[in-house]
Design a protein around this motif. Structure first.
Motif, mmCIF file in Angstrom:
data_model
loop_
_atom_site.group_PDB
_atom_site.id
_atom_site.type_symbol
_atom_site.label_atom_id
_atom_site.label_comp_id
_atom_site.label_asym_id
_atom_site.label_seq_id
_atom_site.Cartn_x
_atom_site.Cartn_y
_atom_site.Cartn_z
ATOM 1 N N ALA A 96 7.510 45.969 9.029
ATOM 2 C CA ALA A 96 8.251 45.223 10.054
ATOM 3 C C ALA A 96 8.121 45.954 11.374
ATOM 4 O O ALA A 96 8.326 47.166 11.444
ATOM 5 C CB ALA A 96 9.717 45.103 9.667
ATOM 6 N N ARG A 97 7.780 45.190 12.385
ATOM 7 C CA ARG A 97 7.651 45.779 13.712
ATOM 8 C C ARG A 97 8.151 44.772 14.730
ATOM 9 O O ARG A 97 7.637 43.657 14.819
ATOM 10 C CB ARG A 97 6.198 46.133 13.974
ATOM 11 N N VAL A 98 9.172 45.148 15.481
ATOM 12 C CA VAL A 98 9.685 44.314 16.566
ATOM 13 C C VAL A 98 9.163 44.921 17.860
ATOM 14 O O VAL A 98 9.438 46.076 18.169
ATOM 15 C CB VAL A 98 11.229 44.251 16.544
ATOM 16 N N LEU A 99 8.415 44.126 18.595
ATOM 17 C CA LEU A 99 7.726 44.616 19.784
ATOM 18 C C LEU A 99 8.458 44.302 21.082
ATOM 19 O O LEU A 99 8.299 45.019 22.070
ATOM 20 C CB LEU A 99 6.318 44.010 19.832
ATOM 21 N N ARG A 100 9.225 43.234 21.104
ATOM 22 C CA ARG A 100 9.954 42.802 22.292
ATOM 23 C C ARG A 100 11.290 42.207 21.853
ATOM 24 O O ARG A 100 11.396 41.643 20.770
ATOM 25 C CB ARG A 100 9.191 41.704 23.034
ATOM 26 N N PRO A 101 12.309 42.271 22.713
ATOM 27 C CA PRO A 101 13.576 41.624 22.365
ATOM 28 C C PRO A 101 13.423 40.104 22.404
ATOM 29 O O PRO A 101 12.594 39.562 23.138
ATOM 30 C CB PRO A 101 14.537 42.108 23.460
ATOM 31 N N MET A 102 14.213 39.432 21.585
ATOM 32 C CA MET A 102 14.235 37.974 21.540
ATOM 33 C C MET A 102 15.568 37.543 22.133
ATOM 34 O O MET A 102 16.620 37.824 21.563
ATOM 35 C CB MET A 102 14.053 37.501 20.101
ATOM 36 N N LEU A 103 15.517 36.895 23.286
ATOM 37 C CA LEU A 103 16.705 36.634 24.091
ATOM 38 C C LEU A 103 17.040 35.152 24.177
ATOM 39 O O LEU A 103 16.218 34.294 23.849
ATOM 40 C CB LEU A 103 16.495 37.204 25.498
ATOM 41 N N GLU A 104 18.246 34.873 24.663
ATOM 42 C CA GLU A 104 18.721 33.507 24.898
ATOM 43 C C GLU A 104 17.635 32.676 25.577
ATOM 44 O O GLU A 104 17.040 33.094 26.563
ATOM 45 C CB GLU A 104 19.974 33.546 25.775
ATOM 46 N N GLY A 105 17.356 31.512 24.996
ATOM 47 C CA GLY A 105 16.377 30.598 25.574
ATOM 48 C C GLY A 105 14.953 30.805 25.105
ATOM 49 O O GLY A 105 14.097 29.941 25.305
ATOM 50 N N ASP A 106 14.663 31.958 24.496
ATOM 51 C CA ASP A 106 13.299 32.186 24.000
ATOM 52 C C ASP A 106 12.960 31.156 22.929
ATOM 53 O O ASP A 106 13.750 30.906 22.016
ATOM 54 C CB ASP A 106 13.136 33.592 23.402
ATOM 55 N N GLU A 107 11.785 30.566 23.060
ATOM 56 C CA GLU A 107 11.269 29.657 22.045
ATOM 57 C C GLU A 107 10.330 30.470 21.170
ATOM 58 O O GLU A 107 9.253 30.861 21.604
ATOM 59 C CB GLU A 107 10.534 28.495 22.713
ATOM 60 N N LEU A 108 10.772 30.750 19.961
ATOM 61 C CA LEU A 108 9.997 31.583 19.042
ATOM 62 C C LEU A 108 9.095 30.709 18.177
ATOM 63 O O LEU A 108 9.506 29.654 17.698
ATOM 64 C CB LEU A 108 10.927 32.402 18.150
ATOM 65 N N ARG A 109 7.886 31.169 17.987
ATOM 66 C CA ARG A 109 6.917 30.493 17.117
ATOM 67 C C ARG A 109 6.604 31.454 15.985
ATOM 68 O O ARG A 109 6.052 32.525 16.208
ATOM 69 C CB ARG A 109 5.669 30.152 17.920
ATOM 70 N N LEU A 110 6.998 31.077 14.777
ATOM 71 C CA LEU A 110 6.775 31.906 13.598
ATOM 72 C C LEU A 110 5.543 31.384 12.869
ATOM 73 O O LEU A 110 5.543 30.259 12.378
ATOM 74 C CB LEU A 110 7.981 31.853 12.658
ATOM 75 N N LEU A 111 4.502 32.165 12.843
ATOM 76 C CA LEU A 111 3.299 31.814 12.105
ATOM 77 C C LEU A 111 3.347 32.617 10.809
ATOM 78 O O LEU A 111 3.279 33.843 10.827
ATOM 79 C CB LEU A 111 2.054 32.156 12.914
ATOM 80 N N ILE A 112 3.489 31.918 9.690
ATOM 81 C CA ILE A 112 3.699 32.559 8.394
ATOM 82 C C ILE A 112 2.548 32.190 7.468
ATOM 83 O O ILE A 112 2.266 31.008 7.258
ATOM 84 C CB ILE A 112 5.042 32.121 7.773
ATOM 85 N N ARG A 113 1.907 33.192 6.917
ATOM 86 C CA ARG A 113 0.796 33.005 5.985
ATOM 87 C C ARG A 113 1.277 33.481 4.618
ATOM 88 O O ARG A 113 1.535 34.657 4.417
ATOM 89 C CB ARG A 113 -0.396 33.824 6.468
ATOM 90 N N VAL A 114 1.419 32.525 3.682
ATOM 91 C CA VAL A 114 1.924 32.836 2.345
ATOM 92 C C VAL A 114 0.758 32.807 1.361
ATOM 93 O O VAL A 114 0.000 31.842 1.316
ATOM 94 C CB VAL A 114 3.006 31.823 1.905
ATOM 95 N N SER A 115 0.642 33.869 0.573
ATOM 96 C CA SER A 115 -0.435 33.966 -0.414
ATOM 97 C C SER A 115 0.117 34.596 -1.692
ATOM 98 O O SER A 115 1.221 35.129 -1.714
ATOM 99 C CB SER A 115 -1.592 34.794 0.140
ATOM 100 N N ALA A 116 -0.684 34.532 -2.747
ATOM 101 C CA ALA A 116 -0.291 35.130 -4.023
ATOM 102 C C ALA A 116 -0.377 36.644 -3.906
ATOM 103 O O ALA A 116 -1.328 37.182 -3.343
ATOM 104 C CB ALA A 116 -1.204 34.637 -5.139
#
Length: 149
Positions: A96-116
């Motif tokens: 887990a690595r958080v690189l920048r704060p996520m603030l009010e109004g930020d539109e977050l895009r979560l790209l999730i790659r699920v594999s076995a």
């Protein structure tokens, strides 16, 4: 007690989800807008709405669980479950690595790659970006079958 686990309703980890299956992976794109009116955020950080990274982890879990039916091969990889046991749990947090704060109004895009992963385990890799394409977090987790939702 009947031995069944019950859960409180979690914070909605995503506002919108789109999914596609590609080869042996489930590719999920989820969106979440950081709003100070979301439950649990009002007192998180005085005078600043700061989105907790733990909510990203739950967003991964929720999105993968909601979309798992689109990939019968990945659902089968988790192993047999009793009827109603479709709740995914976080197993191991690999990175887990958080690189920048996520603030009010930020539109977050979560790209999730699920594999076995190893038997009975799914691997989910997250690349989280703001609306301006700036990467704000990246995480890799293992997901396992949990109790009932």
């Amino acid at each position: 007690m009947s031995g069944r686990r019950s859960y409180a309703r979690p914070l909605d980890g995503t506002d919108r989800i789109t999914t596609r299956v590609e080869a042996e992976e489930l590719l999920i794109e989820a969106e979440k807008v950081v709003r100070s009116t979301d439950p649990y955020l009002a007192g998180h950080f005085p005078e600043v709405t700061l989105y907790p990274a733990i909510f990203l982890l739950d967003g991964i879990r929720q999105a993968a669980g909601a979309e798992l039916h689109r990939s019968p091969a990945l659902a089968a990889h988790l192993g047999p479950g009793s009827p109603g046991e479709d709740w995914l749990e976080l197993g191991t947090l690999t990175s887990a690595r958080v690189l920048r704060p996520m603030l009010e109004g930020d539109e977050l895009r979560l790209l999730i790659r699920v594999s076995a992963g190893r038997p009975g385990v799914l691997r989910a890799a997250l690349d989280c970006r703001r609306g301006d394409s700036t990467q704000v977090a990246k995480m890799t987790v293992e997901l396992v079958r949990g109790g009932t939702s």
